[in-house]
Design a protein around this motif. Sequence first.
Motif, mmCIF file in Angstrom:
data_model
loop_
_atom_site.group_PDB
_atom_site.id
_atom_site.type_symbol
_atom_site.label_atom_id
_atom_site.label_comp_id
_atom_site.label_asym_id
_atom_site.label_seq_id
_atom_site.Cartn_x
_atom_site.Cartn_y
_atom_site.Cartn_z
ATOM 1 N N SER A 49 -4.376 3.682 -28.019
ATOM 2 C CA SER A 49 -3.319 3.637 -26.997
ATOM 3 C C SER A 49 -3.942 3.418 -25.622
ATOM 4 C CB SER A 49 -2.493 4.932 -26.990
ATOM 5 O OG SER A 49 -3.298 6.037 -26.636
ATOM 6 N N VAL A 54 1.000 2.134 -23.732
ATOM 7 C CA VAL A 54 1.016 1.098 -24.763
ATOM 8 C C VAL A 54 0.404 1.692 -26.039
ATOM 9 C CG1 VAL A 54 0.255 -1.206 -25.429
ATOM 10 C CG2 VAL A 54 0.800 -0.697 -23.019
ATOM 11 N N THR A 95 5.794 1.488 -24.743
ATOM 12 C CA THR A 95 5.955 0.273 -25.540
ATOM 13 C C THR A 95 4.927 0.292 -26.684
ATOM 14 O OG1 THR A 95 6.057 -2.145 -25.468
ATOM 15 C CG2 THR A 95 4.335 -1.075 -24.160
ATOM 16 N N GLN A 96 5.090 -0.595 -27.641
ATOM 17 C CA GLN A 96 4.203 -0.715 -28.781
ATOM 18 C C GLN A 96 3.751 -2.174 -28.916
ATOM 19 O OE1 GLN A 96 6.631 0.755 -32.013
ATOM 20 N NE2 GLN A 96 5.810 2.844 -31.814
ATOM 21 N N ALA A 97 2.536 -2.329 -29.397
ATOM 22 C CA ALA A 97 1.986 -3.683 -29.593
ATOM 23 C C ALA A 97 1.127 -3.676 -30.852
ATOM 24 C CB ALA A 97 1.176 -4.129 -28.383
ATOM 25 N N ILE A 127 3.759 -7.668 -23.266
ATOM 26 C CA ILE A 127 3.602 -6.265 -23.610
ATOM 27 C C ILE A 127 4.746 -5.440 -23.035
ATOM 28 C CG2 ILE A 127 2.113 -4.230 -23.430
ATOM 29 C CD1 ILE A 127 1.041 -6.433 -25.237
#
Length: 799
Positions: free
Chosen positions: A314, A335, A249-251, A261
């Motif tokens: 990350s 992440v 996933t990306q945040a 998230i």
Amino acid sequence: MEARRFPCSRQRQVLFLLLFGGVSLAGSGFGRYSVTEETERGSFVVNIAKDLGLGDKELLARGARVVSDDNKQHLLLDSQTGDLLTNEKLDREKLCGSREPCMLYFQILMDNPFQIYRIELRVRDINDHSPVFRDKETVLKILENTAEGTSFQLERAQDSDGGLNGIQNYTINLNSFFHIKISGSDEGIIYPELVLDRALDREKQQEFSLTLTALDGGLPPRSGATNIHIVILDVNDNAPQFSQAIYETQAPENSPVGSFIAQVSAGDADSGINADISYSFFDASEDILTTFHINPFSGEIILRLLLDYELVKSYKINIQAIDGGGLSSKCSVWVEVLDTNDNAPELIISSLSNHVVENSPETALAVFRIKDRDSGENGKTVCFIPDHLPFLLKPSVENFYILMTEGALDRERQAEYNITITVTDMGTPRLKTEHNITVLVADVNDNAPAFTQTSYTLWVRENNSPALHIGSVSATDSDTGANAQVTYSLLPSSDLPVPLASLVSINPDNGHLFALTSLDYEALRAFEFRVGATDRGSPALSSQALVRVLVADANDNAPFVLYPLQNASAPCTELVPRAAEPGYLVTKVVAVDGDAGQNAWLSYQLLKATEPGLFGVWAHNGEVRTARLLSERDAPKQRLVVLVKDNGEPPLSASVTLHVLLVDGFSQPYLPPQEAEAAAAAPADPLTVYLVVALASVSSLFLFSVLVFVAVRLCRRGGAGSAGRCPVPEGHFPGHLVDVSGTGTLSQSYQYEVCLTGGTGTNEFKFLKPILPTVQAQDPGRNSDENPTFRNSVAFNIQ
């Protein structure tokens, strides 16, 4: 307004290699060094001078200095010896965390020519931290039918040290059912696994308590321990299974706290309590535990702390799912933190000189580095300064810039500059940083003193007191400091009748001029000289100004009477016929005054007179004239005192005494031969000539008339007796006769005797004789009642 703009890349690469205006950018050197953490402050690292092949004093001469990437002074350069020393105790764990190797990056900057020497300093770890387990006790549930050889992964211990000083082994206390196996990850991290050695029997033993010990590789090694509590469970056929082994996933880094998230999900084929699944972090670091939170029932991962791309790009989050029967499975969530333009560019000053000499050529004032912690377009920067300033920005290597002057500056035009360096990134929205630098222009002696006037005119009244302040000269210098301190002096002059140093002096500090002697207007009415003004610069500059001193007249001279002179041996006597009309010119008083202006304006007035109202003096020209007709009652001798007064303040005056003889007529004076010759040889005064001509004419006419009259009478009476004659004795004139001498209207002296008879109404001249050596006085011996012949003798002494 246009500005000079240059790209400021964040990559470590050589951007420019310039050679311009005396600033050469030499190739950058590179060196790797190491130091042990916790080394005392001031510990030796390396001798930079030897590594660079420089002389002992060359580092000092070139202004060498240390600049770090994080703008912290971890190291100190001794420019005298060239030694690179630690400036503080270095804690590897604070500087680098778990990253290994721990590298710090520095630059050695040198001027003249400009050079950058890059340094990588490795901070070597020491074993100053023991392994630490996050939980003091771990509960592990194992089914009683678990097969022998089954392994169970345990949470690893944390050790702040790295490398060999990090965790190297795990042990467990001796028992008959379990042992520890070490397994490693792709990141080089070792994990402890608990391995079942023999079958379990819940009915015989339901619980086990073991001690897990973590050992690092230090000398001596350090250790940490936790308790493993094992609970034997009844049969649970199926362990939970995650839908994915790895979640990605990306945040964005600016995500607010509480943001969603990711969500993990696991299923269990069992039923009842054995199908109840709970989620938790497994083997999570402190950073993960403080940044994220997982819902144990839904598997949602929530943000607990703001993300920072510049700190952590990350995260790998290990999650385990445990069912009600104690079986578990694991998955990983990656992440990726997305960069946002949340960091403004940084401008780090490496060296700064706030002063520049005004006539210097292109000069480096500041060396600075541009840094933006963002990435991509967010980390690309542009820097510039205002275009109207006489300065340049020159890019160098390693994101360094040099602020330079374009050329020589003029302090007198502008003594101070405020330079704003603006750095803007290329992100959206754009962020910028401004840094102000104040540059002071140092003065050089390039301006000579300038007088406020090219020439000065000063007035001083004569008869001044010595050391009198008569005026000032003033000069200003556009420079500053000692270059603007002006000293005044008198310049030699050859045009003056006396030495200049005897007339005036000057105060060298303030230019005040003083008269050294009492000046006399009649002797020196004006004089000129030059004054020099010299500054105290090196070399000294000077200028000149003309000073003209005018002496103002003071009324210090009384009028001086030229005619009639008052120092003659005999008083001045003027002859006035009794038949003179009013306004008849008796004489003219001639006077002069040595002063000037109104101090020399003379006025005349009659101060005293024998007969007031008989004579008058014209105030402006000194002419003495009759004021009325003469009468027989007027005394034959008149004495006049004429006052001559100037127009000064206060006025001065002189007086002259005139003797006037009232006569009935004039006769031609007799001139002795020797006196005639002297008179002929003497230069004729114009006024005297006029008076002599006039008197000669009158005397000639008078003598001619007398001779005619005498001849007629002699013809009629023919040898008349001497009874009616006026005997003239030999000798000097008697006292009752009038002697007119001194400075009269004629240049020579003559004497005459006139004899007059009075009786029955007939008057005649009885005797006329020029210049007798002796005259005996004769008294008539009669009074007027007897009606004798009235005789008067008059002696004339006329000049």
